[in-house]
Design an enzyme around this catalytic site. Structure first.
Site, PDB file in Angstrom:
ATOM      1  CD1 TRP A 202      -2.774   1.640   0.681  1.00 20.08           C
ATOM      2  CD2 TRP A 202      -1.344   2.387   2.227  1.00 20.08           C
ATOM      3  NE1 TRP A 202      -3.164   2.913   1.031  1.00 20.08           N
ATOM      4  CE2 TRP A 202      -2.300   3.390   1.991  1.00 20.08           C
ATOM      5  CE3 TRP A 202      -0.331   2.631   3.163  1.00 20.08           C
ATOM      6  CZ2 TRP A 202      -2.292   4.615   2.658  1.00 20.08           C
ATOM      7  CZ3 TRP A 202      -0.320   3.851   3.817  1.00 20.08           C
ATOM      8  CH2 TRP A 202      -1.293   4.823   3.565  1.00 20.08           C
ATOM      9  CG  ASP A 369     -12.579  10.139  -1.854  1.00 22.19           C
ATOM     10  OD1 ASP A 369     -12.673   9.141  -1.105  1.00 22.19           O
ATOM     11  OD2 ASP A 369     -11.882  10.145  -2.890  1.00 22.19           O
ATOM     12  NE  ARG A 446     -10.102   2.603   4.688  1.00 24.49           N
ATOM     13  CZ  ARG A 446     -10.680   3.581   4.017  1.00 24.49           C
ATOM     14  NH1 ARG A 446     -11.760   3.373   3.312  1.00 24.49           N
ATOM     15  NH2 ARG A 446     -10.179   4.798   4.043  1.00 24.49           N
ATOM     16  CE  LYS A 479     -10.446   7.653  -5.142  1.00 24.79           C
ATOM     17  NZ  LYS A 479      -9.941   8.631  -4.148  1.00 24.79           N
ATOM     18  CG  ASP A 481     -11.674   3.203  -2.790  1.00 24.32           C
ATOM     19  OD1 ASP A 481     -10.787   2.389  -3.075  1.00 24.32           O
ATOM     20  OD2 ASP A 481     -11.524   4.085  -1.916  1.00 24.32           O
ATOM     21  CG  MET A 482     -12.565  -3.647  -4.111  1.00 17.59           C
ATOM     22  SD  MET A 482     -11.483  -4.571  -3.011  1.00 17.59           S
ATOM     23  CE  MET A 482     -12.111  -6.197  -3.228  1.00 17.59           C
ATOM     24  CG  ASN A 483     -10.725   1.231   0.445  1.00 17.36           C
ATOM     25  OD1 ASN A 483      -9.592   1.572   0.148  1.00 17.36           O
ATOM     26  ND2 ASN A 483     -11.777   1.984   0.178  1.00 17.36           N
ATOM     27  CB  CYS A 529      -9.808   3.901  -6.540  1.00 15.34           C
ATOM     28  SG  CYS A 529      -8.975   4.274  -4.979  1.00 15.34           S
ATOM     29  CG  ASP A 551      -4.669   5.617  -0.935  1.00 18.33           C
ATOM     30  OD1 ASP A 551      -5.296   6.190  -1.840  1.00 18.33           O
ATOM     31  OD2 ASP A 551      -5.201   4.838  -0.121  1.00 18.33           O
TER      32      ASP A 551
END
Ligand code: DGJ
Length: 730
Positions: A202, A369, A446, A479, A481-483, A529, A551
């Site tokens: 990361w 965001d 997360r 955007k 995202d996938m965290n 993302c 990031d």
């Protein structure tokens, strides 16, 4: 004809402008890989005895009476199978009803046709006219396992690239279980290769690493359910001593966003086997009678002029024949993302105040965001509850986008469709919708769970939710995202024996939703993302023409990350923003113009507090935006030359040359100052011979041979200094 078949010798010869790929069918029906490399115009079959080995009883012959000493153990296989006397790693393994895993694939026919087939449900390179490419389908059968394997090869007229994939079809009456099916495998002569890969973590993605290929296998992979921060689905085999500009380099890239494996191995006969495809880890796929499995596509690129040419081939192929939609060619907006400035403290006032200033500076679009939905004020909750928080945005996105339209600035939003928070209405209503294994704890990462995208009802629900949000206002950018990575991988929608399909079906599920949403909203620019760049791959690029690189927005770290990323992926798909200092991730303080110059080598944008800019910085922003708009075509549609590597020196230098070579942009920056190095010069590439170019900042005119041979003197005496130079043909 890019693909020919010599009936007499049973040789398939695939050609690209500068490369040849040759397959021969042996008398016993085994397809042998003869050659991949610099173009050979006329290839005649060498003596088959080249595949016989003397004095070695440990290699089983498949049929001594008929084929003499021919053994699978030493031949360069085109698609090696399992358990039949080839002791190297197989490309395919199938569990059959009687427990056997042996596969032996024999040639049964072929088809050559113009154009390129779509891969159902999977992203892939494409052609717009059939005349742009030719495809070979090679049909191989195992009449005991009752499988037909189709090896697909597409060669492009204009690119030194070959697209390969494999389809496995069960024509028997009993089900079989696919345990391994690589997209591409290749046996090659040993050229003292180094194995080059893109390694990281990361905020430190895609750093270039090189490992000499000796007698041990080098393997990279992802088991995380995403292609990952740690390894990219790419490797290159580079002849020892290959540089940016010379030496043979073979690039392999998988167009896929999930678990993958890539490996190369030098065996005891001093030859190389390399392959790339879906990871066998936690993978098995049940094929009932008449069912088939299509692997993702692997792209093979050959360069006889080093890494630079390999990258330029990947870049132009992906820019023109992988990315799709109106933003493939159209200019894209310069955006301001409010994440680093506002984090979860986002609301209509914060957005509107920033938007007014952004507009003054020349920015086109403002991005809200994370934090606009449910009761999301931290990473702890609300993912999955995609209803606009009315305390933060009282009039929804409609009121906000109307207000923004009045000041002529567009609106973009962030979303993380694949996730759900344990504290969310969605999971309370549908506890069975997250990926989990019965009777086991569900790990959080997360603070969140992953939705079970193998389920159609989950995908339909998300499609409807996101459709409603995107239709509720004038939204121009998303955007996606996938965290987190997948864990406790299991789906109660599938039978116990099909659990090995979940990770792959998850990826197919996200592709389906991406396809539906991007098709429903063709005017919206989608950006991929995944906690920065954990899913920076060709699979995502098929749906979304740009991806958030990392990031880490620190300009120095970005020199390494963007340099590494450019080994495969074009600048046109690398989202790069100018952020505040001290940098949020590394606390490093770099000059404003260096942050600007490095971001300009990607899809340019900002991620800083526009309301705190000094007058001097505001001028820098305005000038940068004007300049970017003038030269973005050169940066994103031109040829890229990596002139200096931060991995080898204290400098990075990238050059972009327009197609007609009339314009060229040079961006360089240092990673640390050094003293008394006054003679460092950057030598440009790819200019027209015997012409003059004027550098527009200084107004100085130089001959092209001086720029290419003597070079441009650069400063090295200030930490993190940089410059962007523009050369125009006289
Ligand atoms: C991770 C992304 O990489 C960031 O840019 C930001 O969007 C956060 N997620 C928001 O949660």
């Amino acid at each position: 004809m890019p693909i020919t078949f010599n009936e007499e010798n049973k040789i398939f010869h695939l050609t690209t402008p500068n490369s040849s790929y040759i397959i021969a069918i042996m008398a016993c029906g085994i397809p042998v890989h003869m050659y991949y490399g610099k173009k050979i115009n006329i290839f005649s079959m060498p003596d088959e005895k080249m595949f016989e080995i003397e004095g070695y009883s440990f290699s089983p012959q498949i049929d001594m009476d008929k084929y003499g000493k021919f053994t699978l153990d030493i031949i360069p296989c085109e698609y090696p199978s399992t358990g039949d006397g080839d002791y190297r790693n197989p490309a395919i393994t199938i569990l059959q009803q009687n427990g056997s895993k042996i596969v032996r694939l024999l040639y049964a026919g072929y088809k050559i046709y113009d154009g390129k087939p779509e891969l159902k449900g999977l992203p892939a390179t494409y052609v717009e006219e059939k005349s742009e490419a030719q495809t070979l389908e090679l049909y191989l059968y195992d009449n005991v396992a009752k499988v037909k394997v189709t090896l697909k090869y597409t060669v492009f007229n204009d690119y030194d690239a070959i697209a390969r994939s494999t389809e496995v079809y069960n024509y028997g009456s009993e089900k079989i279980v696919l345990l391994n099916a690589q997209s591409a495998c290749i046996d090659m002569d040993n050229k003292n290769f180094n194995f080059i890969h893109l390694h990281g973590s990361w905020a430190r993605e895609r750093h270039i690493k090189s490992v000499p290929l000796n007698c041990t296998a080098v393997t990279i992979d992802s088991k995380r359910g995403v292609s990952s921060h740690n390894e990219n689905p790419f490797f290159a085999l580079a002849e020892k001593g290959a540089t940016e500009n010379c030496g043979e380099v073979y690039g392999f890239n998988l167009i896929y966003s999930g678990n993958f494996v890539a490996s190369a191995d030098m065996n005891y006969l001093n030859s190389i086997r390399a392959y790339i495809g879906i990871n066998t880890y936690n993978f098995q796929y049940v094929l009932e009678r008449n069912e088939s499995f299509q692997t993702p596509e692997a792209i093979l690129v050959y360069s006889d002029c080093g890494f630079g040419k390999m990258s330029r081939t990947f870049h132009s192929l992906y820019r023109n024949k992988l990315c799709r939609g109106q933003f493939r060619d159209d200019k894209r907006p310069i955006l301001l993302n409010l994440w680093e400035t506002a984090k979860f403290n986002i609301n209509e006032k914060v957005v509107f105040d920033a938007a007014k200033e952004a507009k003054e500076l020349g920015i086109d679009l403002i991005v809200i965001d994370d934090g606009w939905f449910g009761s999301r004020n931290s990473t702890k909750g609300s993912l999955g509850d995609w209803n606009i928080n009315k305390e933060k945005f009282p009039g929804g996105f409609k009121q906000l986008s109307d207000r923004l339209a009045e000041i002529d600035i567009k609106l973009g939003i962030w979303i993380e469709p694949e996730m759900v928070s344990p504290d969310s209405n969605l999971i309370r209503q549908h506890p069975e919708w997250c990926i989990h294994t019965p009777d086991r704890n569900i790990s959080k990462a997360r603070g969140q769970y992953v939705l079970d995208f193998t389920k159609q009802e989950v995908r339909d629900h998300l499609y409807n939710e996101i459709y409603d949000i995107l239709s509720s206002a004038d939204i121009s950018y998303v955007k996606w995202d996938m965290n987190r990575g997948l864990s406790e991988v299991y789906s109660d929608a599938l039978s116990p024996e099909s659990q090995g399909e979940v990770s792959h079906r998850y990826v197919l599920g996200i592709y389906e939703l991406m396809d539906r949403l991007t098709s429903a909203f063709p005017d919206i620019l989608f950006e991929g993302c995944s906690a920065g760049g954990a899913r920076f791959d060709g699979g995502i690029l098929y749906y979304m023409p740009q991806i958030w690189v990392s990031d880490c927005t620190d300009a120095v770290e970005r020199m390494y990350i963007q340099h590494g990323t450019s080994l495969v992926y074009p600048s046109s798909c690398m989202a790069a923003h100018v952020s505040d200092v001290p940098n949020h991730q590394l606390k490093r303080v770099t000059p404003f113009d260096t942050r600007t110059n490095i971001a300009m080598a990607g899809r340019f944008g900002y991620e800083l507090d526009v309301l705190s800019l000094t007058q001097e910085e505001k001028i820098l922003v305005k000038v940068a935006i004007q300049r970017y708009k003038l030269y973005e075509d050169v940066i994103h549609h031109g040829d890229m030359y990596r002139l200096i590597s931060p991995y080898e020196t204290d400098y990075t230098a990238w050059q972009f040359v327009s197609d007609d070579k009339s314009k060229c942009v040079l961006i360089y920056g240092n990673t640390r100052a050094v003293t008394q190095m006054f003679s460092t010069r950057i030598k440009l590439k790819g200019l027209l011979n015997n012409r003059e170019y004027t550098e527009i900042n200084s107004g100085r005119t130089y001959s092209s041979d001086m720029l290419e041979n003597f070079g441009i003197l650069i400063r090295q005496d200030i930490d993190y200094s940089s410059e962007m130079m523009i050369f125009e043909l006289e």
